[in-house]
Design a protein around this motif. Structure first.
Motif, PDB file in Angstrom:
ATOM      1  N   ARG A  46       0.783  -1.147   0.315  1.00 35.45           N
ATOM      2  CA  ARG A  46      -0.027  -0.320  -0.289  1.00 35.45           C
ATOM      3  C   ARG A  46       0.505   1.106   0.075  1.00 35.45           C
ATOM      4  O   ARG A  46       0.811   2.200  -1.161  1.00 35.45           O
ATOM      5  N   ALA A  47       1.629   1.333   0.672  1.00 32.25           N
ATOM      6  CA  ALA A  47       2.821   2.448   0.506  1.00 32.25           C
ATOM      7  C   ALA A  47       3.694   2.637  -0.442  1.00 32.25           C
ATOM      8  O   ALA A  47       3.529   3.806  -1.118  1.00 32.25           O
ATOM      9  N   LEU A  48       3.993   1.279  -1.762  1.00 31.91           N
ATOM     10  CA  LEU A  48       4.346   2.003  -2.683  1.00 31.91           C
ATOM     11  C   LEU A  48       3.194   2.044  -3.637  1.00 31.91           C
ATOM     12  O   LEU A  48       3.663   3.327  -4.633  1.00 31.91           O
ATOM     13  N   LEU A  49       2.360   1.898  -3.574  1.00 30.94           N
ATOM     14  CA  LEU A  49       1.404   2.439  -4.835  1.00 30.94           C
ATOM     15  C   LEU A  49       0.910   3.558  -4.137  1.00 30.94           C
ATOM     16  O   LEU A  49       0.897   4.986  -5.303  1.00 30.94           O
ATOM     17  N   HIS A  50       1.084   3.912  -2.853  1.00 32.42           N
ATOM     18  CA  HIS A  50       0.636   5.915  -2.864  1.00 32.42           C
ATOM     19  C   HIS A  50       1.782   6.268  -3.307  1.00 32.42           C
ATOM     20  O   HIS A  50       1.795   7.817  -3.874  1.00 32.42           O
ATOM     21  N   ARG A  51       2.775   6.118  -3.445  1.00 34.66           N
ATOM     22  CA  ARG A  51       4.047   6.381  -3.579  1.00 34.66           C
ATOM     23  C   ARG A  51       4.408   6.569  -5.079  1.00 34.66           C
ATOM     24  O   ARG A  51       4.757   7.863  -5.888  1.00 34.66           O
ATOM     25  N   HIS A  52       3.776   6.013  -5.378  1.00 27.86           N
ATOM     26  CA  HIS A  52       4.399   5.527  -7.267  1.00 27.86           C
ATOM     27  C   HIS A  52       3.474   5.400  -8.247  1.00 27.86           C
ATOM     28  O   HIS A  52       3.944   5.376  -8.592  1.00 27.86           O
ATOM     29  N   LEU A  53       2.270   4.504  -7.443  1.00 27.94           N
ATOM     30  CA  LEU A  53       1.310   4.791  -8.426  1.00 27.94           C
ATOM     31  C   LEU A  53       0.314   5.670  -9.563  1.00 27.94           C
ATOM     32  O   LEU A  53       1.207   5.255 -10.582  1.00 27.94           O
ATOM     33  N   GLU A  54       0.352   6.803  -9.134  1.00 29.55           N
ATOM     34  CA  GLU A  54       0.476   7.600 -10.237  1.00 29.55           C
ATOM     35  C   GLU A  54       1.369   8.335 -11.068  1.00 29.55           C
ATOM     36  O   GLU A  54       0.979   7.734 -12.257  1.00 29.55           O
ATOM     37  N   SER A  55       2.650   8.206 -10.627  1.00 28.77           N
ATOM     38  CA  SER A  55       3.610   8.804 -11.515  1.00 28.77           C
ATOM     39  C   SER A  55       3.746   7.444 -12.110  1.00 28.77           C
ATOM     40  O   SER A  55       3.875   7.617 -13.954  1.00 28.77           O
ATOM     41  N   CYS A  56       3.350   6.261 -11.573  1.00 30.41           N
ATOM     42  CA  CYS A  56       3.665   4.847 -12.889  1.00 30.41           C
ATOM     43  C   CYS A  56       2.897   4.944 -14.129  1.00 30.41           C
ATOM     44  O   CYS A  56       3.116   4.986 -15.196  1.00 30.41           O
ATOM     45  N   VAL A  57       1.306   5.199 -13.970  1.00 28.08           N
ATOM     46  CA  VAL A  57       0.209   4.657 -14.662  1.00 28.08           C
ATOM     47  C   VAL A  57       0.645   6.414 -15.989  1.00 28.08           C
ATOM     48  O   VAL A  57       0.754   6.336 -16.948  1.00 28.08           O
ATOM     49  N   SER A  58       0.971   7.636 -15.797  1.00 33.40           N
ATOM     50  CA  SER A  58       1.193   8.439 -16.029  1.00 33.40           C
ATOM     51  C   SER A  58       2.782   8.401 -17.131  1.00 33.40           C
ATOM     52  O   SER A  58       2.746   8.968 -18.234  1.00 33.40           O
ATOM     53  N   GLY A  59       3.149   7.705 -16.453  1.00 31.92           N
ATOM     54  CA  GLY A  59       4.867   7.777 -17.407  1.00 31.92           C
ATOM     55  C   GLY A  59       5.099   6.428 -17.961  1.00 31.92           C
ATOM     56  O   GLY A  59       6.126   6.502 -18.848  1.00 31.92           O
ATOM     57  N   LEU A  60       3.953   5.527 -18.341  1.00 30.20           N
ATOM     58  CA  LEU A  60       4.607   4.609 -18.982  1.00 30.20           C
ATOM     59  C   LEU A  60       3.586   3.899 -20.253  1.00 30.20           C
ATOM     60  O   LEU A  60       3.797   3.451 -20.875  1.00 30.20           O
ATOM     61  N   ALA A  61       2.857   5.042 -20.714  1.00 31.53           N
ATOM     62  CA  ALA A  61       2.388   5.208 -21.753  1.00 31.53           C
ATOM     63  C   ALA A  61       1.476   4.202 -21.724  1.00 31.53           C
ATOM     64  O   ALA A  61       1.805   3.445 -23.360  1.00 31.53           O
ATOM     65  N   LEU A  62       0.583   3.843 -21.143  1.00 29.20           N
ATOM     66  CA  LEU A  62       0.622   2.218 -20.414  1.00 29.20           C
ATOM     67  C   LEU A  62      -0.915   2.666 -22.091  1.00 29.20           C
ATOM     68  O   LEU A  62      -2.320   3.645 -22.449  1.00 29.20           O
TER      69      LEU A  62
END
Length: 232
Positions: A208-224
């Protein structure tokens, strides 16, 4: 190994001690970790490269966790592992811990122990297939976690345990219904969790801590651009 933000020169090297957090190791040498750069499997073990900047204050020794005298016979174990925040355009991949773990029924990120000679990025690709039947591409290192405790493993053995977790972001280009291939292991189920519902899942504290920290930037940065099936 630490590389300076200003020059990318190597400014220090040291072997991670048992129970030591890489960030504490950097601080003790006068540096502050900005982010993890890469992890490579060498002949003498795993090499982690961090991007660092000089500390503004004087460095101070990292505090060591004191261990009770009664646990001095605990088996010392350091376990390097790799995990992925694995995404398609609408969901994040989750795996449920089985009764063979200390957190049965809770959910985490796909991943596991790095095998001897295995590149950590290959670990998350392999584990995502074994635990959830999904093929990931181009994992990118984004973080490192370090936890140290003394306690009984699920098999009853008393361990002085140091977990070093490399965290990657990765895209699943052709997602499908999640299925556990490694039946009977530490994963009991897997699923795609819709991004808007991720916070409702019973994640482990670390996930949960990792998702709070990184999920938003991962979604925007991976050009999904892959379409997920979120039925489990």
């Amino acid at each position: 190994m630490g590389r300076s933000v200003a020059t990318l020169d190597v400014v220090y090297r040291h072997r991670l001690g048992h129970g030591e957090d890489p960030r504490h190791g950097a601080m003790a040498r006068g540096w502050s970790v900005q982010r993890a750069l890469c992890a490579t499997q060498r002949e003498d073990g795993l090499e982690l490269t961090l991007l660092v900047t000089p500390l503004e204050d004087e460095p101070h020794p990292a505090q060591q966790r004191l261990r009770p005298h009664a646990v001095r016979d605990a088996q010392v174990r350091q376990r390097p592992a790799a995990y992925a925040i694995a995404l398609c355009d609408s969901a994040v991949l989750a795996t449920e811990f089985s009764g063979k773990t200390g957190v049965p029924g809770q959910w985490g990120l796909p991943g596991g122990g790095i095998e001897p000679g295995e590149d950590p990025a290959d670990t998350v690709v392999r584990e995502a297939w074994e635990e959830a039947g999904q093929r990931l591409e181009s994992p990118v290192l984004i973080d490192v976690q370090s936890d140290h405790w003394v306690g009984h493993a699920p098999n009853g053995v008393l361990e002085d345990f140091h977990a070093v977790r490399l965290i990657y972001a990765a895209r699943c280009p052709d997602p499908g219904t999640a299925v556990v291939h490694d039946v009977g292991g530490t994963t009991s189920a897997a699923r795609w969790v819709p991004l808007e519902d991720w916070h409702t899942v019973s994640w482990t504290r670390g996930a949960r801590a990792l998702l709070h920290r990184h999920l938003e930037s991962c979604v925007s940065g991976l050009a999904l651009d892959a379409h997920c099936r979120t039925d489990s």
